[in-house]
Scaffold this active site. Structure first.
Site, PDB file in Angstrom:
ATOM      1  CG  HIS A  51      -2.136  -0.828   1.088  1.00 46.28           C
ATOM      2  ND1 HIS A  51      -2.843  -1.297   1.969  1.00 46.28           N
ATOM      3  CD2 HIS A  51      -2.945  -0.856  -0.089  1.00 46.28           C
ATOM      4  CE1 HIS A  51      -4.108  -1.842   1.507  1.00 46.28           C
ATOM      5  NE2 HIS A  51      -4.105  -1.753   0.126  1.00 46.28           N
TER       6      HIS A  51
ATOM      7  NE  ARG B   8     -10.002  -5.918 -13.928  1.00 46.66           N
ATOM      8  CZ  ARG B   8      -9.100  -5.816 -12.934  1.00 46.66           C
ATOM      9  NH1 ARG B   8      -7.730  -6.244 -13.235  1.00 46.66           N
ATOM     10  NH2 ARG B   8      -9.401  -5.004 -11.857  1.00 46.66           N
TER      11      ARG B   8
ATOM     12  CB  CYS C 270      -2.776  -3.162 -17.423  1.00 48.51           C
ATOM     13  SG  CYS C 270      -3.340  -4.673 -17.046  1.00 48.51           S
TER      14      CYS C 270
ATOM     15  CG  ASN D 230       0.238  -5.866  -9.706  1.00 54.70           C
ATOM     16  OD1 ASN D 230       1.120  -5.537 -10.129  1.00 54.70           O
ATOM     17  ND2 ASN D 230      -0.804  -5.126  -9.432  1.00 54.70           N
TER      18      ASN D 230
END
Length: 554
Positions: free
Chosen positions: A184, A322, A482, A434
């Site tokens: 974060h 998406r 992305c 990710n």
């Protein structure tokens, strides 16, 4: 002079005196309360309400990704399960302070053991507990120090509530001993363009007042710098500021090879800022925001309104949307709220949509209607595609609803390995680095205990990216990136060298990536990528790329 190494966020460099984040307050003692249980519970409810309100206010002030994180924290502090656990302890004669401390700690351990989305929530639970206990004690909430002058903030890690509202006139740079490139802290630092080095374990020994240079481009914190080093760092900072204020140009390499730079967005309201920062379109629009706060799926009309708002901001430009990516860290009561022992490997993404196909059909209907009402170039992609059959299913269904350009996200190794076949069917692919890193290294990307594995520089991940790009080239189909990896200025060069055709990132990262690409031609990018591919692990891949890139920038 000593160099402390970590992971740099962006290309920035800054210098200044250290100010350390204060250590957490001591844990409350387990002593019997002198108040009645009702009085103690009333104190807890008041403190919880105060903390939830403060977090909500901070979120509204911060906006963007920070607001989403802080709103989640505000919901966390008022969780009925936690309230029940606190009440049990208070009714047993404990003080409000100890009851909160013990209940939150127990809950935190349970969540951490579950991993996934709940594991991520556990990482912020200590901060919430500290804020409630401080309120009960009549003390200020834990937070960023204020030495009365600009400073380099050094902390173990920062809670979202602190990162969201950092005073950028005072905080010159941020250094953490914990965390990684997708924490974060890192994500919010990137969004706010804060010069940051995270995961610099040796920074625990830095002391208040000592001068350091924080070099995000190199991932280094320099202690006891010489006057010459300070001058060089300032020169680089000035040059970067000048580059950021230069006229916006399309993304490209030094030799003119076009590399369109796109924005990752979570809400239509972020479009104006993305355009102002030079986004050439949208590479990832997350539609979850419409669904996550609802007890039932939004209507076609509601979705159409939001999608139209987004598309209208990018006339004539590519906008990649998406389809709903639910499951794992984003469970939805009306879609897939059944318990799963390992939700990251369960009914998520396209799998969840196929199990509730009416939701997917409604979303495609809304997207087609928004496309017909605007001039943007709409592309739609399915999340978490694992097989050729899933590709055929989604592309066929999307075309049935009038979607002209239908593609898939490559987030699992099976899709990368079969990319040549998948891209015979799909119009394009977008690599979500990710999740691809998570599944390649078998390490939950939201679980702190394995955060060190969550590094897209790992050669295994880079090889899969290269394999996907090769599948695109074989079929003359574009392959974009992305994930957070695209926002790393040097890794962006590597990704282009591996064959990526577009890069999409948080809008605030666009300037750094644009400047980085302009330093290299296509041969340079391929050479630097080759150096990274030849390494054995993420750290050595990053180091090899830096060495390969050095002659160009010297």
């Amino acid at each position: 002079m000593t160099e402390l190494r970590g992971v740099g966020i962006g290309l920035g460099v800054a210098q200044g005196p250290v100010a350390r984040m204060a250590a957490p307050s001591p844990a409350p003692e387990d002593t019997a309360s002198t108040r009645t249980p009702d009085d103690e519970l009333a104190r807890v409810r008041s403190a919880v309400a105060d903390v939830a309100r403060e977090l909500g206010e901070r979120g509204e002030k911060a906006g963007g990704m920070a607001q989403e994180v802080l709103e989640a924290q505000a919901m966390m502090v008022e969780d009925p399960t936690l309230e029940s656990e606190v009440a049990t302890r208070v009714n047993a004669g404990k003080t409000a302070e100890f009851a909160v401390y013990d209940a939150f700690a127990s809950f935190r351990d349970q969540l951490a053991a579950m991993g996934g989305y709940l594991g991520e929530r556990a990482a912020d639970l200590d901060d919430v507990a500290q804020r409630v206990i401080a309120n009960l004690r009549g003390l200020p909430a834990p937070g960023v120090p204020d030495p009365g002058h600009p400073f380099v903030l050094v902390a173990k890690d920062l809670a979202p509530a602190d990162t969201a509202l950092l005073d950028l006139d005072k905080v010159l740079a941020l250094v953490t001993t914990d965390g990684g490139p997708t924490s974060h802290t890192a994500i919010l630092a990137r969004e706010k363009s804060i010069v940051a080095v995270v995961g610099a374990a040796a920074a625990k020994d830095l002391t208040d007042g000592e001068t350091v240079i924080v070099d995000a481009a190199k991932g280094v914190v320099t202690t006891s710098p010489t006057d010459d080093e300070l001058r060089q760092a300032q020169h680089r900072a000035d040059a970067r500021a000048a580059a950021a204020s230069a006229p916006l140009t399309p993304g490209a390499l030094k030799d003119g090879t076009a590399v369109p730079l796109l924005a990752n967005l979570g809400k239509p309201e972020g479009a104006a800022e993305a355009v102002a920062l030079g986004a050439e379109g949208v590479g990832l629009f997350r539609t979850e925001f419409l669904f996550l706060s609802s007890s039932q799926a939004p209507t076609v009309a509601e979705q159409t309104t939001s999608y139209t708002q987004l598309l209208e901001a990018f006339p004539g430009k590519k906008v990649v949307v998406r389809a709903l990516d639910a499951g794992a860290d984003k469970p939805l009561a009306f879609l897939n709220d059944a318990h799963e022992d390992n939700p990251a490997l369960g009914l998520r993404g396209l799998r969840a949509l196929r199990a509730s196909e009416d939701i997917l059909r409604e979303q495609l209907t809304a997207l087609a209607e928004a496309d017909a009402a605007t001039d943007a170039d709409l592309w739609v992609m399915a999340p978490m595609v694992s097989t050729v059959e899933e590709t055929e299913y989604f592309v066929t269904l999307a075309k049935e609803y009038g979607i002209k350009t239908a593609g898939v996200m490559v987030e699992v190794p099976s899709s990368a390995i079969q990319a040549a076949r998948i891209l015979e069917i799909a119009d394009f692919a977008s690599i979500g680095t990710n999740d691809l890193t998570q599944y390649t290294l078998a390490a939950d990307r939201l679980l702190g205990s394995v955060a060190s594995y969550q590094d897209p520089w790992h050669p295994a991940v880079l090889h899969l990216i290269e394999m996907t790009a090769a599948g695109g080239k074989a079929n003359s189909k574009p392959v974009g990136i992305c994930g957070e990896a695209a926002a790393d200025p040097l890794l962006a060069v590597v990704l282009v060298g591996l064959g990526a055709t577009t890069l999409s990132m948080a809008p605030t990262a666009l300037a750094d990536v644009r400047a980085s690409l302009l330093q290299y031609d296509l041969d340079d990018a391929r050479r630097i990528a080759s150096a990274a591919l030849g390494a054995d692990d993420a750290a050595s891949a990053r180091a090899a790329a830096q060495e390969a890139a050095a002659p160009v920038t010297a």
